[in-house]
Design a protein around this motif. Sequence first.
Motif, PDB file in Angstrom:
ATOM      1  N   PHE A   3      85.470 -41.717   3.763  1.00 35.80           N
ATOM      2  CA  PHE A   3      85.533 -43.102   3.301  1.00 35.80           C
ATOM      3  C   PHE A   3      84.679 -44.000   4.179  1.00 35.80           C
ATOM      4  O   PHE A   3      83.929 -44.856   3.685  1.00 35.80           O
ATOM      5  N   LEU A   4      84.759 -43.823   5.499  1.00 32.96           N
ATOM      6  CA  LEU A   4      83.946 -44.617   6.408  1.00 32.96           C
ATOM      7  C   LEU A   4      82.462 -44.354   6.203  1.00 32.96           C
ATOM      8  O   LEU A   4      81.645 -45.279   6.281  1.00 32.96           O
ATOM      9  N   ASN A   5      82.111 -43.100   5.961  1.00 31.17           N
ATOM     10  CA  ASN A   5      80.705 -42.776   5.728  1.00 31.17           C
ATOM     11  C   ASN A   5      80.175 -43.487   4.490  1.00 31.17           C
ATOM     12  O   ASN A   5      79.060 -44.018   4.484  1.00 31.17           O
ATOM     13  N   LYS A   6      80.983 -43.510   3.433  1.00 25.07           N
ATOM     14  CA  LYS A   6      80.565 -44.197   2.215  1.00 25.07           C
ATOM     15  C   LYS A   6      80.444 -45.698   2.441  1.00 25.07           C
ATOM     16  O   LYS A   6      79.495 -46.331   1.970  1.00 25.07           O
ATOM     17  N   MET A   7      81.414 -46.250   3.167  1.00 19.42           N
ATOM     18  CA  MET A   7      81.364 -47.682   3.444  1.00 19.42           C
ATOM     19  C   MET A   7      80.169 -48.036   4.324  1.00 19.42           C
ATOM     20  O   MET A   7      79.530 -49.079   4.128  1.00 19.42           O
ATOM     21  N   TRP A  93      79.235 -44.823  18.380  1.00 19.81           N
ATOM     22  CA  TRP A  93      79.736 -44.791  17.005  1.00 19.81           C
ATOM     23  C   TRP A  93      78.758 -45.383  16.005  1.00 19.81           C
ATOM     24  O   TRP A  93      78.766 -45.022  14.836  1.00 19.81           O
ATOM     25  N   GLY A  94      77.960 -46.320  16.453  1.00 16.26           N
ATOM     26  CA  GLY A  94      77.168 -47.134  15.548  1.00 16.26           C
ATOM     27  C   GLY A  94      77.832 -48.492  15.364  1.00 16.26           C
ATOM     28  O   GLY A  94      79.058 -48.627  15.506  1.00 16.26           O
ATOM     29  N   ALA A  95      77.035 -49.496  15.048  1.00 14.35           N
ATOM     30  CA  ALA A  95      77.547 -50.860  14.951  1.00 14.35           C
ATOM     31  C   ALA A  95      78.619 -50.995  13.875  1.00 14.35           C
ATOM     32  O   ALA A  95      79.615 -51.701  14.056  1.00 14.35           O
ATOM     33  N   PHE A  96      78.438 -50.325  12.735  1.00 17.97           N
ATOM     34  CA  PHE A  96      79.376 -50.497  11.624  1.00 17.97           C
ATOM     35  C   PHE A  96      80.766 -50.002  11.995  1.00 17.97           C
ATOM     36  O   PHE A  96      81.754 -50.706  11.792  1.00 17.97           O
TER      37      PHE A  96
END
Length: 281
Positions: A3-7, A93-96
Amino acid sequence: MNFLNKMERKFGRYAIHNLSAYIIALYVAGYLLYFFAPASIFSYLTLEPYYILHGQIWRLVTWILIPPESPGIFTIIMLFFYYSLGNSLEQTWGAFRYNVYIFMGMISTVLGAFLLYAIFGGNVLFGNALFSTYYINMSIFLAFAVSYPNMQVMLYFFIPIKMKWMGILYGFFIVYSFVKSSWVGKVAIIASLLNFIVFFLMTRDYRRVSPKEIRRKQDFKRQMDTAKPGNGRQPMHKCAVCGRTELDGDDLEFRYCSKCDGNYEYCQDHLFTHQHVHKKQ
Protein backbone atom coordinates in the motif's frame (compact mmCIF):
# COMPACT_ATOMS: atom_id res chain seq x y z
CA MET A 1 4.14 -2.14 2.48
CA ASN A 2 2.50 -2.70 -0.92
CA PHE A 3 0.00 0.00 0.00
CA LEU A 4 2.81 2.41 0.86
CA ASN A 5 4.58 1.61 -2.39
CA LYS A 6 1.45 2.42 -4.37
CA MET A 7 0.90 5.62 -2.44
CA GLU A 8 4.50 6.67 -2.95
CA ARG A 9 4.31 6.15 -6.69
CA LYS A 10 1.15 8.25 -6.82
CA PHE A 11 1.85 11.00 -4.30
CA GLY A 12 5.59 10.81 -3.71
CA ARG A 13 6.25 14.02 -5.65
CA TYR A 14 4.29 15.98 -3.04
CA ALA A 15 6.46 14.84 -0.12
CA ILE A 16 8.11 17.54 1.98
CA HIS A 17 11.87 17.15 1.82
CA ASN A 18 14.03 17.92 4.86
CA LEU A 19 10.93 17.74 7.05
CA SER A 20 12.99 17.60 10.25
CA ALA A 21 14.34 21.09 9.55
CA TYR A 22 10.79 22.45 9.33
CA ILE A 23 9.87 20.76 12.61
CA ILE A 24 12.87 22.34 14.34
CA ALA A 25 11.95 25.71 12.79
CA LEU A 26 8.47 25.42 14.32
CA TYR A 27 10.04 24.74 17.71
CA VAL A 28 12.27 27.79 17.31
CA ALA A 29 9.16 29.86 16.58
CA GLY A 30 7.59 28.39 19.71
CA TYR A 31 10.60 29.36 21.83
CA LEU A 32 10.47 32.90 20.43
CA LEU A 33 6.85 33.09 21.53
CA TYR A 34 7.91 31.74 24.92
CA PHE A 35 10.46 34.53 25.39
CA PHE A 36 8.81 37.51 23.71
CA ALA A 37 5.04 36.92 23.60
CA PRO A 38 2.65 37.22 26.55
CA ALA A 39 2.71 34.28 28.92
CA SER A 40 -0.87 33.39 28.04
CA ILE A 41 -0.14 32.95 24.32
CA PHE A 42 0.27 29.18 24.58
CA SER A 43 -3.28 28.88 25.93
CA TYR A 44 -4.46 29.86 22.44
CA LEU A 45 -2.27 27.28 20.70
CA THR A 46 -2.98 24.06 22.59
CA LEU A 47 -4.85 21.08 21.17
CA GLU A 48 -8.29 21.61 22.71
CA PRO A 49 -11.23 19.88 20.93
CA TYR A 50 -13.68 22.04 22.89
CA TYR A 51 -12.34 25.27 21.41
CA ILE A 52 -11.78 23.71 17.97
CA LEU A 53 -15.43 22.71 17.77
CA HIS A 54 -16.32 26.26 18.78
CA GLY A 55 -14.50 27.85 15.87
CA GLN A 56 -10.81 27.99 16.89
CA ILE A 57 -9.75 25.61 14.13
CA TRP A 58 -6.16 26.91 14.11
CA ARG A 59 -5.56 24.73 17.17
CA LEU A 60 -5.53 21.69 14.88
CA VAL A 61 -2.01 22.69 13.83
CA THR A 62 -0.73 25.35 16.26
CA TRP A 63 -0.16 22.79 19.04
CA ILE A 64 2.88 21.68 17.01
CA LEU A 65 4.48 25.06 17.80
CA ILE A 66 4.64 24.25 21.50
CA PRO A 67 8.13 22.85 22.19
CA PRO A 68 8.32 19.53 24.07
CA GLU A 69 10.84 20.87 26.60
CA SER A 70 11.56 24.14 28.37
CA PRO A 71 14.46 26.14 26.83
CA GLY A 72 17.98 25.29 27.94
CA ILE A 73 21.30 23.90 26.73
CA PHE A 74 20.06 20.33 27.15
CA THR A 75 17.08 21.12 24.95
CA ILE A 76 19.31 22.56 22.22
CA ILE A 77 21.46 19.40 22.26
CA MET A 78 18.39 17.16 22.03
CA LEU A 79 16.89 19.17 19.17
CA PHE A 80 20.10 18.80 17.16
CA PHE A 81 20.13 15.11 18.03
CA TYR A 82 16.55 14.53 16.90
CA TYR A 83 17.18 16.55 13.74
CA SER A 84 20.12 14.28 12.91
CA LEU A 85 18.06 11.14 13.53
CA GLY A 86 15.10 12.39 11.53
CA ASN A 87 17.27 13.49 8.62
CA SER A 88 18.97 10.09 8.57
CA LEU A 89 15.60 8.29 8.53
CA GLU A 90 14.45 10.49 5.65
CA GLN A 91 17.55 9.63 3.65
CA THR A 92 17.09 5.93 4.36
CA TRP A 93 13.33 5.59 3.91
CA GLY A 94 12.82 8.36 1.41
CA ALA A 95 10.98 11.63 1.96
CA PHE A 96 7.50 10.19 1.35
CA ARG A 97 7.72 7.40 3.94
CA TYR A 98 9.23 9.74 6.50
CA ASN A 99 6.41 12.23 5.85
CA VAL A 100 3.84 9.47 6.35
CA TYR A 101 5.50 8.44 9.62
CA ILE A 102 5.57 11.97 11.10
CA PHE A 103 2.12 13.08 9.92
CA MET A 104 0.62 9.78 11.05
CA GLY A 105 1.84 10.58 14.57
CA MET A 106 0.40 14.09 14.44
CA ILE A 107 -2.97 12.98 13.05
CA SER A 108 -3.30 10.13 15.55
CA THR A 109 -2.56 12.60 18.38
CA VAL A 110 -5.39 14.85 17.19
CA LEU A 111 -7.74 11.88 16.89
CA GLY A 112 -6.78 10.76 20.40
CA ALA A 113 -7.66 14.20 21.78
CA PHE A 114 -11.09 14.12 20.12
CA LEU A 115 -11.64 10.54 21.32
CA LEU A 116 -11.07 11.55 24.93
CA TYR A 117 -13.21 14.63 24.43
CA ALA A 118 -16.07 12.42 23.24
CA ILE A 119 -15.58 9.96 26.12
CA PHE A 120 -15.76 12.79 28.65
CA GLY A 121 -18.89 14.11 26.97
CA GLY A 122 -17.44 17.52 26.08
CA ASN A 123 -16.71 20.61 28.18
CA VAL A 124 -13.23 19.37 29.13
CA LEU A 125 -9.84 21.04 28.59
CA PHE A 126 -6.58 19.10 28.35
CA GLY A 127 -3.83 21.74 28.26
CA ASN A 128 -0.46 21.26 26.59
CA ALA A 129 0.80 18.73 29.17
CA LEU A 130 -1.37 15.87 27.87
CA PHE A 131 -1.22 16.23 24.09
CA SER A 132 2.08 17.50 22.72
CA THR A 133 4.86 16.51 20.34
CA TYR A 134 6.89 14.88 23.13
CA TYR A 135 6.07 11.28 22.24
CA ILE A 136 6.13 12.04 18.51
CA ASN A 137 9.76 13.08 18.92
CA MET A 138 10.37 9.93 20.91
CA SER A 139 8.88 7.89 18.07
CA ILE A 140 11.61 9.30 15.78
CA PHE A 141 14.24 8.00 18.19
CA LEU A 142 12.57 4.58 18.46
CA ALA A 143 12.31 4.31 14.67
CA PHE A 144 16.02 4.99 14.30
CA ALA A 145 16.91 2.53 17.08
CA VAL A 146 14.90 -0.21 15.36
CA SER A 147 16.35 0.60 11.94
CA TYR A 148 19.97 0.80 13.12
CA PRO A 149 20.24 -1.13 16.41
CA ASN A 150 24.02 -1.57 16.24
CA MET A 151 24.93 1.96 15.21
CA GLN A 152 27.01 3.68 17.86
CA VAL A 153 26.35 7.29 18.82
CA MET A 154 28.10 9.62 21.22
CA LEU A 155 25.66 10.42 24.00
CA TYR A 156 26.25 14.00 25.17
CA PHE A 157 29.16 14.04 22.67
CA PHE A 158 31.46 11.79 24.72
CA ILE A 159 29.63 8.62 25.89
CA PRO A 160 29.69 5.87 23.19
CA ILE A 161 26.54 3.75 23.21
CA LYS A 162 24.68 1.60 20.71
CA MET A 163 21.24 2.69 19.60
CA LYS A 164 19.61 -0.59 20.63
CA TRP A 165 20.49 -0.03 24.28
CA MET A 166 19.16 3.52 24.21
CA GLY A 167 16.03 2.24 22.45
CA ILE A 168 15.51 -0.35 25.20
CA LEU A 169 16.00 2.32 27.85
CA TYR A 170 13.47 4.60 26.15
CA GLY A 171 11.10 1.63 25.80
CA PHE A 172 11.25 0.94 29.55
CA PHE A 173 10.63 4.64 30.23
CA ILE A 174 7.55 4.63 27.99
CA VAL A 175 6.20 1.46 29.59
CA TYR A 176 6.78 2.93 33.06
CA SER A 177 4.99 6.15 32.07
CA PHE A 178 2.16 4.11 30.57
CA VAL A 179 1.72 2.00 33.72
CA LYS A 180 1.86 4.98 36.10
CA SER A 181 -0.51 7.13 34.03
CA SER A 182 -4.27 7.21 34.35
CA TRP A 183 -6.29 5.71 31.55
CA VAL A 184 -6.51 9.21 30.07
CA GLY A 185 -2.72 9.41 29.95
CA LYS A 186 -2.58 5.91 28.49
CA VAL A 187 -4.81 6.98 25.59
CA ALA A 188 -2.60 10.03 24.99
CA ILE A 189 0.58 7.93 24.92
CA ILE A 190 -0.88 5.33 22.56
CA ALA A 191 -2.24 8.03 20.26
CA SER A 192 1.10 9.85 20.10
CA LEU A 193 3.05 6.63 19.40
CA LEU A 194 0.52 5.08 17.03
CA ASN A 195 2.76 5.90 14.06
CA PHE A 196 5.54 3.75 15.53
CA ILE A 197 3.15 0.93 16.39
CA VAL A 198 1.58 0.86 12.92
CA PHE A 199 4.79 1.41 10.98
CA PHE A 200 6.84 -1.24 12.72
CA LEU A 201 4.24 -3.85 13.64
CA MET A 202 1.60 -3.84 10.92
CA THR A 203 3.97 -3.24 7.98
CA ARG A 204 6.70 -5.72 8.95
CA ASP A 205 7.20 -8.88 6.94
CA TYR A 206 6.83 -11.62 9.55
CA ARG A 207 7.62 -14.38 7.09
CA ARG A 208 11.29 -13.76 7.83
CA VAL A 209 10.85 -15.22 11.36
CA SER A 210 8.80 -18.23 10.28
CA PRO A 211 10.41 -21.68 10.83
CA LYS A 212 10.49 -22.27 7.07
CA GLU A 213 12.31 -19.00 6.42
CA ILE A 214 14.76 -19.58 9.27
CA ARG A 215 15.60 -23.02 7.89
CA ARG A 216 16.04 -21.60 4.40
CA LYS A 217 18.53 -19.04 5.76
CA GLN A 218 20.42 -21.73 7.66
CA ASP A 219 20.69 -23.87 4.53
CA PHE A 220 21.87 -20.88 2.54
CA LYS A 221 24.50 -20.06 5.15
CA ARG A 222 25.82 -23.62 5.07
CA GLN A 223 26.05 -23.46 1.28
CA MET A 224 27.95 -20.18 1.49
CA ASP A 225 30.32 -21.63 4.10
CA THR A 226 31.22 -24.51 1.80
CA ALA A 227 31.32 -22.52 -1.46
CA LYS A 228 35.11 -22.16 -1.23
CA PRO A 229 36.63 -24.72 1.13
CA GLY A 230 39.94 -22.92 1.36
CA ASN A 231 38.64 -19.41 1.77
CA GLY A 232 35.60 -19.81 4.01
CA ARG A 233 32.20 -18.29 3.30
CA GLN A 234 31.57 -15.64 0.68
CA PRO A 235 30.36 -12.14 1.62
CA MET A 236 26.77 -11.23 0.83
CA HIS A 237 27.16 -7.47 1.33
CA LYS A 238 29.80 -5.06 0.14
CA CYS A 239 30.07 -1.29 0.62
CA ALA A 240 30.32 0.52 -2.72
CA VAL A 241 32.65 3.14 -1.16
CA CYS A 242 35.11 1.39 1.13
CA GLY A 243 34.66 -2.20 -0.08
CA ARG A 244 34.08 -3.63 3.40
CA THR A 245 31.82 -6.67 3.79
CA GLU A 246 30.03 -8.28 6.72
CA LEU A 247 33.10 -10.49 7.12
CA ASP A 248 35.11 -7.47 8.23
CA GLY A 249 33.14 -7.01 11.44
CA ASP A 250 30.10 -8.37 13.24
CA ASP A 251 28.80 -4.85 13.96
CA LEU A 252 28.81 -3.68 10.34
CA GLU A 253 25.40 -2.97 8.81
CA PHE A 254 24.61 -2.48 5.15
CA ARG A 255 21.74 -0.70 3.43
CA TYR A 256 20.78 0.12 -0.13
CA CYS A 257 20.43 3.81 -0.97
CA SER A 258 17.00 4.78 -2.28
CA LYS A 259 18.40 7.88 -4.01
CA CYS A 260 21.08 6.12 -6.09
CA ASP A 261 20.20 4.87 -9.55
CA GLY A 262 20.93 1.17 -9.33
CA ASN A 263 21.57 -1.37 -6.58
CA TYR A 264 24.32 0.36 -4.61
CA GLU A 265 24.90 -0.89 -1.09
CA TYR A 266 26.73 1.02 1.64
CA CYS A 267 27.94 0.38 5.17
CA GLN A 268 26.67 2.50 8.05
CA ASP A 269 29.70 4.79 7.82
CA HIS A 270 29.02 5.76 4.21
CA LEU A 271 25.24 5.40 3.90
CA PHE A 272 24.64 9.06 4.70
CA THR A 273 27.91 10.53 3.42
CA HIS A 274 28.40 9.01 -0.04
CA GLN A 275 27.82 10.85 -3.29
CA HIS A 276 24.61 9.64 -4.94
CA VAL A 277 24.96 7.80 -8.24
CA HIS A 278 22.74 9.10 -11.04
CA LYS A 279 22.53 7.60 -14.48
CA LYS A 280 23.10 9.92 -17.38
CA GLN A 281 19.97 10.76 -19.29
